[in-house]
Design a protein around this motif. Structure first.
Motif, PDB file in Angstrom:
ATOM      1  N   SER A  69       0.839  -1.086  -0.088  1.00  4.07           N
ATOM      2  CA  SER A  69      -0.028   0.067   0.039  1.00  4.07           C
ATOM      3  C   SER A  69       0.778   1.232  -0.024  1.00  4.07           C
ATOM      4  O   SER A  69       0.515   2.121  -0.607  1.00  4.07           O
ATOM      5  N   ASP A 105      -5.036   1.872   4.774  1.00  7.94           N
ATOM      6  CA  ASP A 105      -5.019   2.074   3.307  1.00  7.94           C
ATOM      7  C   ASP A 105      -5.465   3.604   3.234  1.00  7.94           C
ATOM      8  O   ASP A 105      -4.973   4.544   2.817  1.00  7.94           O
ATOM      9  N   GLU A 121      -3.967  -3.809  -5.894  1.00  6.75           N
ATOM     10  CA  GLU A 121      -3.087  -4.270  -4.725  1.00  6.75           C
ATOM     11  C   GLU A 121      -3.456  -5.535  -4.226  1.00  6.75           C
ATOM     12  O   GLU A 121      -4.805  -5.357  -3.886  1.00  6.75           O
TER      13      GLU A 121
HETATM   14 MG   LIG Z   1      -1.999  -2.916   1.987  1.00  6.68          MG
END
Ligand SMILES: [Mg+2]
Ligand SMILES: Nc1nc2c(ncn2[C@@H]2O[C@H](COP(=O)(O)OP(=O)(O)OP(=O)(O)O)[C@@H](O)[C@H]2O)c(=O)[nH]1
Length: 318
Positions: free
Chosen positions: A58, A94, A143
């Motif tokens: 992240s 995040d 991600e």
């Molecule tokens: Mg992450």
């Protein structure tokens, strides 16, 4: 409905968010929407970022967003949360981390959770990529934690896959070997400020060397670079962004970009078909048949035959 599709095509953030929710919820309006926006897709480069839990994916994504924005590109981010015990609370983290991009109209960030059914996550992720593509984002970063088949499926959706490793995780290179190694087009050792960087770098060099000898790379025409990064301080962002563009150029030079997009649509078609066939087969009497199998009163072949009969009307005992 028309308004939402038009909104997506016009890049309206609220419309994009609504479209992604419809598709994730399997709302029938989602299918109509994709039909409308599909002609406007096929331009965005889908970039997968994967690696072990806590590797800094992240943070690295955030660094990449900054770098890509400085090059005037619009960036979408999809954070896939497989709800594994490893990622508890990660999405909240995040959100905080990416907050500095929240007011930037050139950045769109969404998280997707698991749908429970196998393959559901990669289907939702692909749908979300289509929406962001239609909205005009140049790069869509996906991600995902590199554990589990669903995540590997997600990685296989990407044009370009970045594998993020870190120093000091003993069997981490092994973990990468377990299915992701073939997919990696850019390898990054993050947390290069940590002890053990050089040992890990050597491990990766060896791994890449073996990979080359075994000729198992998904993109055989590309020599995967091994880069270093300190995502927390922004170090390495420029080189990773350069590698992303270099890989796109290499794909385009041999028609691989369109081919990879096409393979994705093929997989997605099969995923939708699987979901729909299973839903139809399990309709009406389906749950009862499953219960019979679970109680071991009928064998699984007979059970599957009975379920297929729900679709085609004959008792398929083949
Ligand atoms: Mg992450
Ligand atoms: N020392 C150091 N720490 C870093 C670096 N990059 C990230 N971190 C830290 O590592 C921790 C995990 O970072 P994340 O970016 O959340 O990692 P992740 O891979 O997204 O984690 P999950 O999504 O939970 O798997 C955070 O505390 C980061 O601040 C780095 O380059 N150096």
């Amino acid at each position: 409905m028309n308004d939402i599709a038009q909104g997506v095509l016009d890049g309206v953030v609220a419309a994009g968010a609504r479209a992604i929710r419809w598709l994730d919820d399997r709302d029938p309006r989602g299918a109509d929407l994709v039909r409308r926006i599909f002609p406007a897709t096929g331009r965005a480069q889908i970039v997968g970022v994967t690696g072990p839990p806590g590797a800094g994916k992240s943070t690295l994504t955030d660094m990449l967003v900054t770098e890509l924005r400085s090059r005037d590109l619009r960036v979408g981010v999809i954070a896939v949360d497989p709800s594994s015990p490893f990622t508890g609370g990660a999405i909240l983290g995040d959100r905080v981390r990416m907050a500095r991009h929240a007011l930037d109209p050139g950045v769109f960030i969404r998280s997707l959770g698991t749908r429970g059914q196998a393959g559901g996550l990669s289907r939702s992720t692909h749908d979300a990529c289509l929406v962001l593509d239609a909205m005009g984002y140049d790069i869509v970063i996906v991600e995902t934690v590199g554990v589990g088949q669903d995540e590997i499926d997600v990685v296989n959706l990407a044009h370009t896959t970045i594998i993020v490793g870190v120093p000091g995780l003993g069997d981490e290179v092994q973990a990468v070997k377990a299915g992701l190694m073939e997919a990696g087009e850019i390898f990054v050792i993050n947390k290069a400020d940590r002890d053990g960087y050089q040992a890990t770098q050597r491990q990766y060099e060896l791994m890449l060397h073996l990979r080359e000898q075994a000729a198992v790379a998904r993109d055989a025409g590309w020599s995967a670079p091994l880069l270093r990064a300190v995502a927390t301080s922004g170090e390495g962002g420029k080189a990773i962004a350069d590698a992303i563009f270099a890989h796109r150029a290499a794909l385009e030079a041999r028609d691989g970009f369109a081919r990879r997009s096409g393979l994705r649509e093929r997989e997605q078609t099969l995923a939708i078909l699987r979901e729909r066939l299973i839903a139809r087969a399990l309709g009406a009497q389906g749950q009862a048949v499953l219960a019979e199998a679970e109680a071991r009163r009928i064998d699984p072949y007979t059970a599957a035959g009975k379920l297929l009969a729900q679709i085609d009307g004959k008792d398929d005992l083949a």
